[in-house]
Design a protein around this motif. Sequence first.
Motif, PDB file in Angstrom:
ATOM      1  N   SER A 233      39.001  53.908  32.862  1.00 28.08           N
ATOM      2  CA  SER A 233      39.244  54.340  31.480  1.00 28.08           C
ATOM      3  C   SER A 233      38.030  55.086  30.926  1.00 28.08           C
ATOM      4  N   ALA A 234      36.841  54.582  31.203  1.00 32.92           N
ATOM      5  CA  ALA A 234      35.626  55.245  30.724  1.00 32.92           C
ATOM      6  C   ALA A 234      35.470  56.627  31.356  1.00 32.92           C
TER       7      ALA A 234
ATOM      8  N   ALA B 220      25.864  42.408  34.658  1.00 31.47           N
ATOM      9  CA  ALA B 220      27.102  42.771  33.995  1.00 31.47           C
ATOM     10  C   ALA B 220      28.061  43.370  35.002  1.00 31.47           C
ATOM     11  N   TYR B 221      29.341  43.224  34.714  1.00 33.21           N
ATOM     12  CA  TYR B 221      30.371  43.752  35.599  1.00 33.21           C
ATOM     13  C   TYR B 221      31.377  44.496  34.747  1.00 33.21           C
ATOM     14  N   ILE B 222      31.720  45.673  35.189  1.00 37.14           N
ATOM     15  CA  ILE B 222      32.782  46.425  34.526  1.00 37.14           C
ATOM     16  C   ILE B 222      33.909  46.549  35.538  1.00 37.14           C
ATOM     17  N   GLY B 223      35.069  46.092  35.151  1.00 35.50           N
ATOM     18  CA  GLY B 223      36.207  46.078  36.057  1.00 35.50           C
ATOM     19  C   GLY B 223      36.718  47.475  36.347  1.00 35.50           C
TER      20      GLY B 223
ATOM     21  N   ALA C   6      38.572  49.195  33.275  1.00 34.71           N
ATOM     22  CA  ALA C   6      37.662  49.683  32.235  1.00 34.71           C
ATOM     23  C   ALA C   6      36.823  50.848  32.748  1.00 34.71           C
ATOM     24  N   GLY C   7      36.427  50.792  34.021  1.00 33.92           N
ATOM     25  CA  GLY C   7      35.643  51.881  34.599  1.00 33.92           C
ATOM     26  C   GLY C   7      36.425  53.177  34.661  1.00 33.92           C
TER      27      GLY C   7
END
Length: 102
Positions: free
Chosen positions: A45-46, A36-39, A42-43
């Motif tokens: 933002s988290a 999985a990849y989180i851009g 999004a990273g």
Amino acid sequence: MMKHRSHTPADSLVLKVLLAGIIFWTVVLLPESAAAYIGPGAGLSAIGIAIALVATVALAVVGFLWYPAKRLYRHLFGKSDAGAEPPGSERSGKSPSKPTHS
């Protein structure tokens, strides 16, 4: 010689729960690699949401616990802030002078 006892429904339930627990912990403790990849958007933002959540909880603790406790302490022991004056009051007792235009 040992007698064989018959299995009861309770024994069957215990075995099912035991088997379900073994399967659950096997899945939890031996995970596969998640491709999985989180851009970056999004990273970030988290991370921002996590920081905001921690700050919100900290301010809630201060607002709901610290200030009422401080007011109760002042009420019980008669302490007040040194130098704190109501707005508009002056220490000298004189009204503030207005600038004059000549």
